[in-house]
Design a protein around this motif. Structure first.
Motif, PDB file in Angstrom:
ATOM      1  N   GLN A  54      90.075 -25.127 -64.611  1.00  0.00           N
ATOM      2  CA  GLN A  54      91.361 -25.834 -63.972  1.00  0.00           C
ATOM      3  C   GLN A  54      90.314 -25.891 -63.035  1.00  0.00           C
ATOM      4  OE1 GLN A  54      95.012 -24.210 -64.458  1.00  0.00           O
ATOM      5  NE2 GLN A  54      96.207 -26.011 -63.133  1.00  0.00           N
ATOM      6  N   LYS A  55      90.852 -28.020 -62.094  1.00  0.00           N
ATOM      7  CA  LYS A  55      90.475 -27.852 -60.990  1.00  0.00           C
ATOM      8  C   LYS A  55      91.590 -28.810 -60.477  1.00  0.00           C
ATOM      9  CE  LYS A  55      85.170 -28.748 -62.036  1.00  0.00           C
ATOM     10  NZ  LYS A  55      83.992 -29.001 -62.287  1.00  0.00           N
ATOM     11  N   GLU A  56      91.417 -29.420 -59.632  1.00  0.00           N
ATOM     12  CA  GLU A  56      92.250 -30.068 -59.463  1.00  0.00           C
ATOM     13  C   GLU A  56      92.879 -31.330 -59.572  1.00  0.00           C
ATOM     14  OE1 GLU A  56      91.597 -31.851 -55.433  1.00  0.00           O
ATOM     15  OE2 GLU A  56      90.404 -29.103 -54.605  1.00  0.00           O
ATOM     16  N   ASP A  57      91.827 -31.708 -60.284  1.00  0.00           N
ATOM     17  CA  ASP A  57      92.048 -32.925 -60.853  1.00  0.00           C
ATOM     18  C   ASP A  57      91.737 -33.218 -62.978  1.00  0.00           C
ATOM     19  OD1 ASP A  57      89.546 -33.110 -60.561  1.00  0.00           O
ATOM     20  OD2 ASP A  57      88.619 -35.486 -59.823  1.00  0.00           O
ATOM     21  N   SER A  58      91.329 -31.507 -62.515  1.00  0.00           N
ATOM     22  CA  SER A  58      90.860 -31.822 -64.748  1.00  0.00           C
ATOM     23  C   SER A  58      90.420 -30.425 -64.747  1.00  0.00           C
ATOM     24  CB  SER A  58      89.537 -31.685 -64.864  1.00  0.00           C
ATOM     25  OG  SER A  58      88.458 -31.293 -64.154  1.00  0.00           O
ATOM     26  N   SER A  60      89.258 -27.893 -68.374  1.00  0.00           N
ATOM     27  CA  SER A  60      87.993 -27.800 -69.295  1.00  0.00           C
ATOM     28  C   SER A  60      88.310 -26.951 -70.230  1.00  0.00           C
ATOM     29  CB  SER A  60      87.118 -27.738 -68.786  1.00  0.00           C
ATOM     30  OG  SER A  60      86.695 -29.472 -67.527  1.00  0.00           O
TER      31      SER A  60
END
Length: 195
Positions: A54-58, A60
């Protein structure tokens, strides 16, 4: 955290695949070519180890046929300058055992043949992973229109791994033999690139 998925393989188009786990729910995963080589036919059951990111904008989800592949995927991302895309390229270009051998031997030249790995990154991998390389071995075992032929599918997959279009076409053309499927062509092209 999603650590493993078991379900029916409903689509595979490198680097993407989809597994339906029941109740009409399908998980879309990104996977290295090492996993694609061993996938069953569409409609068959498959079990994959997964890595959730999990990243700030996505968000996966990555899938791996073997635990050792997932471990390598996680470990190489601890090296400065390496993200998921390069980690997938490493697994698509060499086996876990071969990568471990190259790192332990300090073979920077061979490591730079993997798409996305420059000399400085290869040197960092050798320094930062050498102590852990031996532990990497020994683990248990875009959905859409498919290209018209296996060679075209292989060219697309090679481009997604970081090769330029002309280079991907040359690589696939040079190794394609009658009867090869896309996985065969990709495997041979990547092996040839490492020589």
């Amino acid at each position: 955290m999603i650590g493993r998925l078991r379900g029916i393989l409903i689509s595979k188009s490198p680097p993407w695949l989809m597994i339906e786990v029941g109740g009409g729910i399908g998980y879309e995963l990104e996977a290295p070519m090492s996993t694609f080589y061993d996938l069953p036919e569409l409609g068959r059951e498959v079990t994959l180890f997964t890595h959730y990111a999990q990243k700030e904008d996505s968000v996966s989800l990555y899938g791996f046929m073997r635990e050792g592949e997932r471990r390598l995927f996680r470990d190489v991302q601890k090296v400065t300058g390496i993200g998921a895309k390069i980690a997938l390229a490493i697994l698509s270009g060499v086996s876990v055992d071969e990568f471990s051998r190259l790192v332990q031997a300090g073979d920077v030249t061979a490591l730079t043949r993997i798409p996305g790995i420059g000399k400085k990154t290869a040197e960092r991998m050798v320094v930062e992973l050498r102590d852990r390389a031996a532990a990497l071995t020994g683990g248990p075992a875009t959905p859409g229109q498919a290209p018209a032929d296996p060679q075209s599918e292989a060219v697309i997959a090679l481009q997604q791994l970081g090769y330029k279009p002309a280079e991907a076409q040359r690589m696939a053309r040079d190794v394609t033999a009658p009867g090869d499927d896309a996985a065969d062509i990709i495997r041979k092209a990547l092996r040839s690139a490492l020589r």
